[in-house]
Write an enzyme that holds these catalytic residues in place. Structure first.
Site, PDB file in Angstrom:
ATOM      1  N   ASN A 107      38.437  32.586 -71.744  1.00 51.97           N
ATOM      2  CA  ASN A 107      38.529  31.630 -70.629  1.00 51.97           C
ATOM      3  C   ASN A 107      37.141  31.129 -70.249  1.00 51.97           C
ATOM      4  OD1 ASN A 107      39.798  30.214 -68.449  1.00 51.97           O
ATOM      5  ND2 ASN A 107      39.072  31.806 -67.036  1.00 51.97           N
ATOM      6  N   HIS A 109      35.114  29.719 -66.846  1.00 51.93           N
ATOM      7  CA  HIS A 109      35.253  29.693 -65.383  1.00 51.93           C
ATOM      8  C   HIS A 109      33.975  29.098 -64.773  1.00 51.93           C
ATOM      9  CE1 HIS A 109      36.894  30.813 -61.524  1.00 51.93           C
ATOM     10  NE2 HIS A 109      35.693  31.268 -61.198  1.00 51.93           N
TER      11      HIS A 109
HETATM   12  C1  GAR Z   1      36.741  23.576 -65.604  1.00 47.29           C
HETATM   13  O1  GAR Z   1      35.655  23.421 -64.719  1.00 47.29           O
HETATM   14  C2  GAR Z   1      37.046  25.041 -65.821  1.00 47.29           C
HETATM   15  O2  GAR Z   1      35.899  25.848 -65.809  1.00 47.29           O
HETATM   16  C3  GAR Z   1      37.933  25.325 -64.639  1.00 47.29           C
HETATM   17  O3  GAR Z   1      38.765  24.211 -64.541  1.00 47.29           O
HETATM   18  C4  GAR Z   1      38.029  23.052 -64.972  1.00 47.29           C
HETATM   19  C5  GAR Z   1      38.872  22.285 -65.955  1.00 47.29           C
HETATM   20  O4  GAR Z   1      38.309  21.050 -66.269  1.00 47.29           O
HETATM   21  N1  GAR Z   1      38.668  26.531 -64.829  1.00 47.29           N
HETATM   22  C6  GAR Z   1      38.958  27.387 -63.846  1.00 47.29           C
HETATM   23  O5  GAR Z   1      38.645  27.202 -62.702  1.00 47.29           O
HETATM   24  C7  GAR Z   1      39.720  28.635 -64.312  1.00 47.29           C
HETATM   25  N2  GAR Z   1      39.729  29.627 -63.292  1.00 47.29           N
HETATM   26  P1  GAR Z   1      38.854  20.194 -67.479  1.00 47.29           P
HETATM   27  O6  GAR Z   1      40.381  20.113 -67.308  1.00 47.29           O
HETATM   28  O7  GAR Z   1      38.230  18.845 -67.329  1.00 47.29           O
HETATM   29  O8  GAR Z   1      38.471  20.897 -68.734  1.00 47.29           O
END
Ligand code: GAR
Length: 189
Positions: A107, A109
């Protein structure tokens, strides 16, 4: 070449960055399946326009989370997927997938874990006036952003930056760090 599935729930900029890096030959992998848990997620179009098989499933349409994950698992196995890459997948993974893909679910984060786990990590860090922000890549376990960290990259926050500016900086880091981390992980296997 690693056979991977990417799981996403939203915009899919991390999905796109990984797909681009595969196309450029930077990452030796093939995206066998894109799994999306939100019917209206922008990432769906991005998958389809790249001719990547895209599975859109809503957990609420299943009797239980286990049944939802079993349906995904069947497709993953049919496609011989070796690694599950979560890229903005806003859901806790449960035992069906964790047991089938032990130490093979990763994952990303948007915080320097263990700080600011869970939803809206960037908003949490911004509200806390955190002097540093960053990105973590970690193995997935049954907790909320608790698995072993593989890589992190942080930066000092300029107090004059808006939340959007912090977010932009985080995405820039994510789009490079995820590919580089997977590359190193797979080279060392
Ligand atoms: C990203 O910033 C990722 O790190 C976060 O969601 C966003 C997705 O962006 N993930 C989390 O917060 C997981 N806990 P994207 O859809 O543009 O890739």
């Amino acid at each position: 070449m690693k056979k991977i599935a990417i799981f996403a729930s939203g915009n899919g900029t991390n999905f796109e960055a990984i797909a681009d890096n595969i196309d450029k030959g930077i990452l030796d992998a093939k995206i066998e399946l894109l799994v999306v848990d939100q019917k209206k997620a922008k990432v769906i179009e991005k998958g389809l326009s790249r001719n990547i098989e895209t599975l859109v499933l809503r957990p609420k349409d299943f009797e239980s989370k286990a049944e939802y994950e079993k349906t995904i698992l069947k497709r993953l196995k049919e496609k011989d997927v070796e690694w599950i890459i979560l890229a903005g997948y806003m859901r806790i993974v449960s035992n069906v997938l964790l047991d089938a893909y032990e130490n093979h679910i990763i994952n990303i984060h948007p915080s320097l874990l263990p700080d600011f786990r869970g939803l809206d990590a960037i908003g949490q860090a911004y509200a806390a006036h955190s002097p540093r922000m960053g990105v973590s890549i970690h193995y997935v376990d049954s907790g909320l952003d608790t698995g072993r960290v593989i890589a992190q990259e942080g930066f000092d926050v300029n107090p004059e930056w808006s939340k959007d500016e912090c977010e932009m900086k985080i995405h820039q880091i994510e789009h490079v760090l995820y590919t580089n981390t997977l590359k190193k992980l797979w080279e060392n296997e």
